[in-house]
Write a protein that holds these residues in place. Structure first.
Motif, PDB file in Angstrom:
ATOM      1  N   ILE A 318      82.172 -36.572 113.870  1.00  0.00           N
ATOM      2  CA  ILE A 318      83.218 -37.489 113.435  1.00  0.00           C
ATOM      3  C   ILE A 318      83.202 -37.567 111.909  1.00  0.00           C
ATOM      4  CG2 ILE A 318      83.067 -38.847 115.565  1.00  0.00           C
ATOM      5  CD1 ILE A 318      81.702 -41.035 113.873  1.00  0.00           C
ATOM      6  N   SER A 319      84.363 -37.892 111.345  1.00  0.00           N
ATOM      7  CA  SER A 319      84.491 -38.071 109.900  1.00  0.00           C
ATOM      8  C   SER A 319      85.343 -39.301 109.629  1.00  0.00           C
ATOM      9  CB  SER A 319      85.133 -36.835 109.250  1.00  0.00           C
ATOM     10  OG  SER A 319      85.399 -37.073 107.882  1.00  0.00           O
ATOM     11  N   VAL A 320      84.908 -40.114 108.668  1.00  0.00           N
ATOM     12  CA  VAL A 320      85.684 -41.294 108.270  1.00  0.00           C
ATOM     13  C   VAL A 320      86.237 -41.120 106.864  1.00  0.00           C
ATOM     14  CG1 VAL A 320      84.428 -42.854 109.802  1.00  0.00           C
ATOM     15  CG2 VAL A 320      83.576 -42.459 107.484  1.00  0.00           C
ATOM     16  N   ASP A 321      86.142 -39.899 106.302  1.00  0.00           N
ATOM     17  CA  ASP A 321      86.677 -39.645 104.966  1.00  0.00           C
ATOM     18  C   ASP A 321      87.578 -38.415 104.963  1.00  0.00           C
ATOM     19  OD1 ASP A 321      84.819 -37.662 105.287  1.00  0.00           O
ATOM     20  OD2 ASP A 321      83.561 -38.229 103.583  1.00  0.00           O
ATOM     21  N   ASN A 322      88.409 -38.316 106.005  1.00  0.00           N
ATOM     22  CA  ASN A 322      89.415 -37.260 106.109  1.00  0.00           C
ATOM     23  C   ASN A 322      88.803 -35.861 106.163  1.00  0.00           C
ATOM     24  OD1 ASN A 322      92.123 -36.448 106.352  1.00  0.00           O
ATOM     25  ND2 ASN A 322      92.272 -36.015 104.161  1.00  0.00           N
ATOM     26  N   GLY A 323      87.615 -35.759 106.755  1.00  0.00           N
ATOM     27  CA  GLY A 323      87.015 -34.452 106.949  1.00  0.00           C
ATOM     28  C   GLY A 323      86.178 -33.943 105.802  1.00  0.00           C
ATOM     29  N   ASN A 324      85.945 -34.758 104.775  1.00  0.00           N
ATOM     30  CA  ASN A 324      85.097 -34.306 103.672  1.00  0.00           C
ATOM     31  C   ASN A 324      83.639 -34.208 104.095  1.00  0.00           C
ATOM     32  OD1 ASN A 324      87.168 -34.086 101.697  1.00  0.00           O
ATOM     33  ND2 ASN A 324      87.188 -36.304 101.480  1.00  0.00           N
ATOM     34  N   THR A 325      83.182 -35.159 104.887  1.00  0.00           N
ATOM     35  CA  THR A 325      81.827 -35.117 105.431  1.00  0.00           C
ATOM     36  C   THR A 325      81.901 -35.418 106.921  1.00  0.00           C
ATOM     37  OG1 THR A 325      81.445 -37.461 104.902  1.00  0.00           O
ATOM     38  CG2 THR A 325      80.755 -35.819 103.267  1.00  0.00           C
ATOM     39  N   TRP A 326      80.930 -34.868 107.668  1.00  0.00           N
ATOM     40  CA  TRP A 326      80.925 -35.018 109.122  1.00  0.00           C
ATOM     41  C   TRP A 326      79.565 -35.525 109.578  1.00  0.00           C
ATOM     42  CZ3 TRP A 326      85.344 -34.354 111.888  1.00  0.00           C
ATOM     43  CH2 TRP A 326      86.397 -33.670 111.260  1.00  0.00           C
ATOM     44  N   SER A 327      79.586 -36.378 110.620  1.00  0.00           N
ATOM     45  CA  SER A 327      78.366 -36.856 111.271  1.00  0.00           C
ATOM     46  C   SER A 327      78.363 -36.348 112.710  1.00  0.00           C
ATOM     47  CB  SER A 327      78.301 -38.388 111.261  1.00  0.00           C
ATOM     48  OG  SER A 327      78.288 -38.896 109.942  1.00  0.00           O
ATOM     49  N   THR A 328      77.255 -35.750 113.120  1.00  0.00           N
ATOM     50  CA  THR A 328      77.128 -35.240 114.491  1.00  0.00           C
ATOM     51  C   THR A 328      76.708 -36.372 115.421  1.00  0.00           C
ATOM     52  OG1 THR A 328      76.550 -33.032 113.697  1.00  0.00           O
ATOM     53  CG2 THR A 328      75.964 -33.570 115.971  1.00  0.00           C
ATOM     54  N   VAL A 329      77.503 -36.619 116.476  1.00  0.00           N
ATOM     55  CA  VAL A 329      77.213 -37.697 117.419  1.00  0.00           C
ATOM     56  C   VAL A 329      76.741 -37.164 118.764  1.00  0.00           C
ATOM     57  CG1 VAL A 329      78.807 -39.288 116.298  1.00  0.00           C
ATOM     58  CG2 VAL A 329      79.647 -37.833 118.151  1.00  0.00           C
ATOM     59  N   LEU A 330      76.905 -35.861 119.003  1.00  0.00           N
ATOM     60  CA  LEU A 330      76.417 -35.263 120.243  1.00  0.00           C
ATOM     61  C   LEU A 330      76.197 -33.776 120.005  1.00  0.00           C
ATOM     62  CD1 LEU A 330      75.842 -35.345 123.327  1.00  0.00           C
ATOM     63  CD2 LEU A 330      78.263 -34.819 123.688  1.00  0.00           C
ATOM     64  N   THR A 331      75.043 -33.264 120.466  1.00  0.00           N
ATOM     65  CA  THR A 331      74.750 -31.834 120.411  1.00  0.00           C
ATOM     66  C   THR A 331      74.355 -31.360 121.804  1.00  0.00           C
ATOM     67  OG1 THR A 331      74.055 -31.813 118.101  1.00  0.00           O
ATOM     68  CG2 THR A 331      73.185 -30.085 119.504  1.00  0.00           C
ATOM     69  N   MET A 332      74.964 -30.277 122.243  1.00  0.00           N
ATOM     70  CA  MET A 332      74.594 -29.659 123.510  1.00  0.00           C
ATOM     71  C   MET A 332      74.125 -28.238 123.220  1.00  0.00           C
ATOM     72  SD  MET A 332      77.699 -31.053 125.975  1.00  0.00           S
ATOM     73  CE  MET A 332      78.968 -30.741 124.752  1.00  0.00           C
ATOM     74  N   SER A 333      72.903 -27.909 123.644  1.00  0.00           N
ATOM     75  CA  SER A 333      72.353 -26.563 123.464  1.00  0.00           C
ATOM     76  C   SER A 333      71.169 -26.420 124.403  1.00  0.00           C
ATOM     77  CB  SER A 333      71.908 -26.324 122.014  1.00  0.00           C
ATOM     78  OG  SER A 333      70.829 -27.171 121.681  1.00  0.00           O
ATOM     79  N   GLY A 334      70.842 -25.175 124.705  1.00  0.00           N
ATOM     80  CA  GLY A 334      69.665 -24.923 125.520  1.00  0.00           C
ATOM     81  C   GLY A 334      69.913 -24.915 127.009  1.00  0.00           C
ATOM     82  N   VAL A 335      70.808 -25.794 127.509  1.00  0.00           N
ATOM     83  CA  VAL A 335      71.145 -25.845 128.929  1.00  0.00           C
ATOM     84  C   VAL A 335      72.636 -26.151 129.052  1.00  0.00           C
ATOM     85  CG1 VAL A 335      68.863 -26.599 129.715  1.00  0.00           C
ATOM     86  CG2 VAL A 335      70.561 -28.297 129.067  1.00  0.00           C
ATOM     87  N   SER A 336      73.228 -25.776 130.189  1.00  0.00           N
ATOM     88  CA  SER A 336      74.619 -26.122 130.459  1.00  0.00           C
ATOM     89  C   SER A 336      74.728 -27.615 130.754  1.00  0.00           C
ATOM     90  CB  SER A 336      75.151 -25.316 131.646  1.00  0.00           C
ATOM     91  OG  SER A 336      75.159 -23.936 131.347  1.00  0.00           O
TER      92      SER A 336
END
Length: 700
Positions: A318-336
């Motif tokens: 998500i970004s609250v500055d029009n896409g200048n910076t992003w914060s990751t709120v969910l990561t999926m990797s390693g398993v389906s």
């Protein structure tokens, strides 16, 4: 292989060809009777031996060998069963394997560093909450380190205890999981190191109960891709294969076995034809207004199916500055993961923000794997709906309210309606809920109602939406409806805030202006900006934010004028901007110099610190001082007071230590070499990383 020959001048020399076919050549002349000491150190937290040839001697601890005359010596480090060999230090620091060859022409000191080969250590594993009505979303945190070197472990996996697990990619990153079935589950964390060792945490018990649970959510944003990917959504394709599309355009015609998807949905498919493509793709939403959501829990909900093999990663940002910076709120990797409904609370990321953008980022992906998304919504668990100011005789835009069963039992809605003083000013529009009560919602089901505000009189016009259900904890659930009726007349706009950032600085100075305004009976048509206070409009915009660069020093009075759709205007109070003349600074001259330094950190056993050695050579014209050497972004702090090496003369604005290597009124002459500049670092059980640059002062 070793050979003896004469060089071009008739001097004898030795040529040695090592296992990597590198040639070491030493001219020695007459061997002589000089005596040289070779000190072997066996150091580190682990254990091992060093074999020296000739003579064939094995050092199990520190030892000293004496050689007469210049001698070619071969060393081999062997770690014990419970240890690993880490590397050489001292006069053997250039060797990059267990075998090291050295030609003695003076006394030498070689240190072999061993670490214990123990299992990883899990230093934290928590879950919150550990009980509640299902579906229950639990946030887990698992962090660990490898005791061999204090480094990161190679893999962390959280086993949720219900047949699902998920990798934790950044080692201290939290991971969430939703338990869809009632029961008691034991979750634990598994840590793996590069040597194949495994550590499992103590289990955490998660209790999920089987009860219905009502939730009223106001939907600020819903996208079900029923008309395809909207034009205001952005697709960024940094890969080499196919990118985001709808399933109707997917050549592999994926069909997820779940009713949570309704065609069309969106999919990023890792080239179903094979390994010809490589995915690094993002699907980005437009800006979503979240001004009403600052003080309430906000959730991102979407239908999800992440089907992966090994390396693929899916991030929700998500970004609250029009896409200048992003914060990751969910990561999926390693398993389906999935098919499932993902729900992520965003409140901690959006506090004080007025707009939000969503990014679904799929990368490190190839072969026949994919990610499917549908029914993306942004919802708030709000206890009030503020419709703002609406002119009498007109109507607001409808606001969507979702009535959902987020529990596992069957929810019965016994009645719903709008009550309170100004209930006649509010109406339920376009309901997907059954017209008559009672009706039921199974686990995961919901229906939508649209509420519209149409004031019949001026002033505050309040009511409330009320829902009765069989939820034992919340049998009566309500949302306050707040609205202000405005007289139907031509009202000028109002500027609520006019800010500038920064308000002072050195030329050239970039200043961002923000002019917040509203129009009670219409819309803002244009923003007019006067940056220097001369009464002349310098620029206009449709957006309330603009950036202006002041190139000349001085004091300026900036104003904003707002004009509404009826032609009414209002001008803000001026904001004073002070621009000062630029002062001298530092310029990077790294590229003009030849700089060499240690490939990795060296270990000083006597002073108990790590250190590096830097050599700076000037191949060009003379460079006047002062000149400083800057260590950029060191992973380990510099050590002071060692007694040898350079002491930092200060720290840059970024917090990086610097060392003056050429003082003021002195020049670095053409061809001049500054050798073996030693920089000391604290002794910590982690690998040293850093950068080096050299800067020259621009002061005259």
């Amino acid at each position: 292989m070793i050979s003896l020959a004469l060089d071009e001048s008739g001097m004898p020399h030795i040529s040695y060809f090592d296992s990597k076919n590198k040639t070491l050549r030493y001219s020695y002349g007459t061997p002589g009777n000089d005596s040289y000491n070779l000190v072997i150190q066996v150091t580190g937290t682990g254990s091992g031996t060093v074999t020296v040839m000739p003579p064939e001697v094995t050092c199990e601890s520190d030892c000293t060998l004496n050689f007469t005359g210049r001698t070619f010596v071969s060393l081999e480090a062997t770690a014990d069963e419970d240890s690993v060999f880490f590397g050489w230090d001292g006069d053997c620091s250039e060797c990059d394997s267990e075998e090291c060859n050295i030609f003695l022409t003076s006394d030498a000191n070689c240190a072999a560093l061993f670490y214990q080969n123990g299992p990883p250590i899990i230093d934290n594993f928590t879950a919150e909450p550990t009980s509640g009505s299902g579906p229950l979303t639990v946030t887990f945190n698992c962090s660990a380190y490898d005791d061999d070197e204090g480094d990161e472990v190679s893999q962390l996996i959280v086993d949720f205890g219900d047949g699902n697990d998920r990798s934790v990619r950044n080692w201290t990153q939290t991971v969430t999981h939703t338990y869809q079935e009632p029961g008691t589950f034991e979750a634990h964390c598994e840590a793996y190191d590069a040597w194949g060792h495994e550590t499992t945490s103590e289990p955490i018990q998660i209790i999920v109960t089987n009860t219905p649970r009502i939730e009223l959510l106001t939907s600020r944003f819903i996208e079900d891709f029923s008309q395809g990917i909207p034009e205001d959504w952005q697709i960024v394709n940094d890969g080499t294969g196919d990118t985001w599309t709808t399933n109707t355009n997917d050549p592999c015609e994926r069909e997820p076995d779940s009713n949570i998807f309704e065609s069309p949905w969106v999919i990023i498919d890792s080239d179903c034809a094979g390994d010809e493509g490589y995915q690094d793709d993002a699907l980005i939403s437009p800006n979503i207004n979240i001004e009403q959501y600052n003080d309430v829990p906000v959730f991102l909900t979407f239908s999800n199916y992440f089907y992966q093999y090994s390396n693929e990663i899916a991030d929700v940002d998500i970004s609250v500055d029009n896409g200048n910076t992003w914060s990751t709120v969910l990561t999926m990797s390693g398993v389906s993961v999935g098919p499932n409904i993902e729900q992520i609370e965003l409140s901690q990321f959006i506090s004080g923000a007025s707009e939000l953008r969503l990014r679904f980022h799929y990368y490190d992906a190839s072969y026949d794997w994919y990610w499917i998304l549908d029914n993306i919504s942004l919802e708030a668990r709000a206890n009030r709906l503020d419709f703002g100011s609406v002119s009498v005789g007109t109507s607001s835009d409808p606001t969507i309210v979702k009535i959902a069963n987020v529990g596992l039992g069957t929810l019965e809605i016994q009645s719903l309606g709008i009550n309170g003083g100004a209930s006649d000013d509010y109406a339920i529009m376009n309901s997907t809920c059954p017209q008559e009560t009672p009706f039921t919602l199974d686990s995961g089901e919901f229906c939508l109602i649209a509420i519209q505000f149409s004031p019949t009189a001026s002033g505050q016009r309040n009511a409330y939406l009320e829902v009765f259900s069989n939820d034992e904890e919340h049998s009566i659930t309500s949302i306050d409806l707040i609205g202000l009726g405005q007289p139907n007349e031509n009202i000028p706009p109002e500027i609520t805030e006019f800010n500038a950032n920064p308000i002072d600085g050195l030329a050239p100075l970039n200043v961002e202006f923000t002019c917040q305004a509203n129009d009670p009976d219409g819309t803002i048509a244009v923003y007019s900006w006067d940056f220097d206070g001369d009464g002349v409009v310098d620029e206009t915009s449709e957006a309330p934010t603009i950036t202006h660069t002041y190139t000349d020093p001085g004091t300026y009075q900036a104003t904003c004028t707002v004009t509404d759709n009826d032609g009414n205007s209002v001008t803000s109070e001026p904001r004073e901007i002070t621009v000062s003349e630029a002062t001298p600074g530092w310029v990077d001259i790294t590229e003009t110099l030849d700089i060499t330094y240690s490939a990795r950190q060296l270990y000083d056993r006597i002073h108990r610190c790590f250190f590096i050695q830097v050599t700076v050579e000037n191949p060009g014209d003379a460079i006047s001082g002062p000149i400083r050497l800057v260590i950029t972004d060191p992973s380990i702090p510099v050590e002071t007071g060692v007694g040898v090496g350079l002491e930092p003369d200060g720290y840059t604005e970024e917090g990086n230590p610097y060392f003056t290597i050429v003082p003021e009124e002195v020049a670095l002459d053409p061809g001049e070499v500054l050798r073996n500049l030693r920089i000391n670092f604290e002794l910590q059980r982690r690998r040293l990383t850093y950068g080096i640059k050299v800067e020259q002062s621009t002061a005259e």
